[in-house]
Design a protein around this motif. Sequence first.
Motif, mmCIF file in Angstrom:
data_model
loop_
_atom_site.group_PDB
_atom_site.id
_atom_site.type_symbol
_atom_site.label_atom_id
_atom_site.label_comp_id
_atom_site.label_asym_id
_atom_site.label_seq_id
_atom_site.Cartn_x
_atom_site.Cartn_y
_atom_site.Cartn_z
ATOM 1 N N ASN A 1 -5.461 -11.899 -0.254
ATOM 2 C CA ASN A 1 -4.872 -10.601 -0.547
ATOM 3 C C ASN A 1 -5.672 -9.504 0.157
ATOM 4 O OD1 ASN A 1 -4.624 -7.987 -2.163
ATOM 5 N ND2 ASN A 1 -3.012 -9.226 -3.090
ATOM 6 N N LEU A 2 -5.049 -8.835 1.120
ATOM 7 C CA LEU A 2 -5.754 -7.860 1.941
ATOM 8 C C LEU A 2 -6.188 -6.648 1.133
ATOM 9 C CD1 LEU A 2 -4.884 -6.879 5.560
ATOM 10 C CD2 LEU A 2 -5.387 -5.100 3.901
ATOM 11 N N SER A 3 -5.323 -6.167 0.267
ATOM 12 C CA SER A 3 -5.638 -4.983 -0.523
ATOM 13 C C SER A 3 -6.840 -5.223 -1.430
ATOM 14 C CB SER A 3 -4.429 -4.568 -1.359
ATOM 15 O OG SER A 3 -4.734 -3.433 -2.148
ATOM 16 N N ASP A 4 -6.856 -6.361 -2.137
ATOM 17 C CA ASP A 4 -7.981 -6.667 -3.017
ATOM 18 C C ASP A 4 -9.284 -6.726 -2.230
ATOM 19 O OD1 ASP A 4 -6.307 -6.790 -5.167
ATOM 20 O OD2 ASP A 4 -6.247 -8.985 -5.274
ATOM 21 N N PHE A 5 -9.233 -7.371 -1.063
ATOM 22 C CA PHE A 5 -10.439 -7.521 -0.250
ATOM 23 C C PHE A 5 -10.951 -6.169 0.244
ATOM 24 C CE2 PHE A 5 -12.649 -7.991 3.775
ATOM 25 C CZ PHE A 5 -13.568 -8.985 3.490
ATOM 26 N N MET A 6 -10.050 -5.331 0.746
ATOM 27 C CA MET A 6 -10.467 -4.048 1.295
ATOM 28 C C MET A 6 -10.993 -3.112 0.211
ATOM 29 S SD MET A 6 -10.222 -4.483 4.483
ATOM 30 C CE MET A 6 -10.744 -2.814 4.900
ATOM 31 N N ARG B 1 -3.677 -5.504 11.315
ATOM 32 C CA ARG B 1 -3.209 -4.124 11.488
ATOM 33 C C ARG B 1 -1.802 -3.950 10.916
ATOM 34 N NH1 ARG B 1 -6.172 -0.944 15.049
ATOM 35 N NH2 ARG B 1 -7.669 -2.013 16.405
ATOM 36 N N ARG B 2 -0.941 -4.916 11.167
ATOM 37 C CA ARG B 2 0.438 -4.825 10.695
ATOM 38 C C ARG B 2 0.499 -4.868 9.168
ATOM 39 N NH1 ARG B 2 2.314 -8.832 13.275
ATOM 40 N NH2 ARG B 2 2.307 -10.373 11.593
ATOM 41 N N ASP B 3 -0.234 -5.801 8.552
ATOM 42 C CA ASP B 3 -0.240 -5.906 7.093
ATOM 43 C C ASP B 3 -0.862 -4.669 6.462
ATOM 44 O OD1 ASP B 3 0.895 -8.367 7.417
ATOM 45 O OD2 ASP B 3 -0.881 -9.529 6.840
ATOM 46 N N PHE B 4 -1.908 -4.140 7.100
ATOM 47 C CA PHE B 4 -2.573 -2.948 6.576
ATOM 48 C C PHE B 4 -1.612 -1.764 6.564
ATOM 49 C CE2 PHE B 4 -5.447 0.545 6.132
ATOM 50 C CZ PHE B 4 -6.576 0.045 5.521
ATOM 51 N N LYS B 5 -0.871 -1.598 7.640
ATOM 52 C CA LYS B 5 0.089 -0.494 7.743
ATOM 53 C C LYS B 5 1.155 -0.589 6.654
ATOM 54 C CE LYS B 5 2.147 2.974 9.943
ATOM 55 N NZ LYS B 5 1.570 4.325 10.075
ATOM 56 N N LYS B 6 1.621 -1.807 6.360
ATOM 57 C CA LYS B 6 2.634 -2.012 5.323
ATOM 58 C C LYS B 6 2.107 -1.600 3.949
ATOM 59 C CE LYS B 6 5.108 -5.882 7.507
ATOM 60 N NZ LYS B 6 5.414 -7.332 7.409
ATOM 61 N N ILE B 7 0.836 -1.893 3.697
ATOM 62 C CA ILE B 7 0.259 -1.632 2.366
ATOM 63 C C ILE B 7 -0.121 -0.161 2.201
ATOM 64 C CG2 ILE B 7 -1.678 -2.141 0.824
ATOM 65 C CD1 ILE B 7 -1.759 -4.938 2.144
ATOM 66 N N TYR B 8 -0.798 0.410 3.200
ATOM 67 C CA TYR B 8 -1.400 1.734 3.049
ATOM 68 C C TYR B 8 -0.703 2.839 3.840
ATOM 69 C CZ TYR B 8 -5.289 -0.790 0.890
ATOM 70 O OH TYR B 8 -6.054 -1.567 0.068
ATOM 71 N N GLN C 1 -8.841 2.573 10.324
ATOM 72 C CA GLN C 1 -9.954 3.485 10.582
ATOM 73 C C GLN C 1 -9.889 4.733 9.693
ATOM 74 O OE1 GLN C 1 -7.961 2.102 12.855
ATOM 75 N NE2 GLN C 1 -9.103 1.426 14.672
ATOM 76 N N LYS C 2 -8.699 5.328 9.590
ATOM 77 C CA LYS C 2 -8.549 6.541 8.776
ATOM 78 C C LYS C 2 -8.765 6.234 7.303
ATOM 79 C CE LYS C 2 -5.428 10.414 7.822
ATOM 80 N NZ LYS C 2 -4.103 11.023 8.080
ATOM 81 N N TRP C 3 -8.183 5.142 6.835
ATOM 82 C CA TRP C 3 -8.316 4.763 5.424
ATOM 83 C C TRP C 3 -9.781 4.499 5.072
ATOM 84 C CZ3 TRP C 3 -10.018 0.440 2.740
ATOM 85 C CH2 TRP C 3 -9.625 0.353 1.391
ATOM 86 N N LEU C 4 -10.492 3.766 5.939
ATOM 87 C CA LEU C 4 -11.892 3.439 5.688
ATOM 88 C C LEU C 4 -12.750 4.700 5.600
ATOM 89 C CD1 LEU C 4 -12.261 0.351 8.040
ATOM 90 C CD2 LEU C 4 -12.588 0.333 5.556
#
Length: 271
Positions: A172-177, A202-209, A214-217
Amino acid sequence: MEFETHYITPDIKLSEFNGKYFKTEVVFEHHILVWFISGETKIIQADAVYTFNAGDIFLIPRNQLATVINYPKDGKPHKAVAMYLTKDRLKDFYSKNKPTAKSQPLQKVYRFTKHPLLESCFASLIYYFEIGENLPEDIANLKIEEAVRILRSTDSSVDGVLANFEEPGKINLSDFMERNFMFNMTLEKFAYLTGRSLATYRRDFKKIYNTTPQKWLTEKRLKLAHYSILEKQKRPVDVYIEVGFENLSHFSYAFKNYFGYGPNALATGIK
């Protein structure tokens, strides 16, 4: 020279640091077993902070995000011997020795404080560092196997870590990040540890956030820094390292650009 590293084999090294402090953020490819001779090390992970001093011995499992900060202490340099326990070496060992514990997640750092057998194993290597000679391969193999056998006899659960040869699967990308955003790692490393290619990450990150990694971090790290300074009364000079910024000036600039006032102004209540 502030930082020196000497190898007696590709998998056994002695490091010495004399500067103010040395910080790095790492994901170790192999398990690493460390014996402290002097100084202090702080290891920061998502769920825990560990501090190690002279005489401590600890094992860091592979593929774990960690911020490592090394300090000289009591007038002595930060000095330690490290032994890498590679997958190939461990696979060979466990092909001949059945694990006594089931495979488990590679998460916690194991501490073996002032363990006489481990200390003796490491201390026997100092002579080779002092004379500047390589350790013969057959002796190196025996010393690393000796360390593994001592670890197993000391803590049977270590087998579950050392004999786990799985690579990171898609998680799960969201939990990890949300747990690991403060680690200043490359996007390639974040992608690998979540079981993805960089493009898929990158694609999964864009879908979630709905924004870029870089901006989110940056925003997550700045918000954590703001909370730490305001609510926990931490100093900006201490906070910027903990939240994943490389230097204080860049942190101060980004902080002021995002909040409209600098971290020192927040710390002193003058905004």
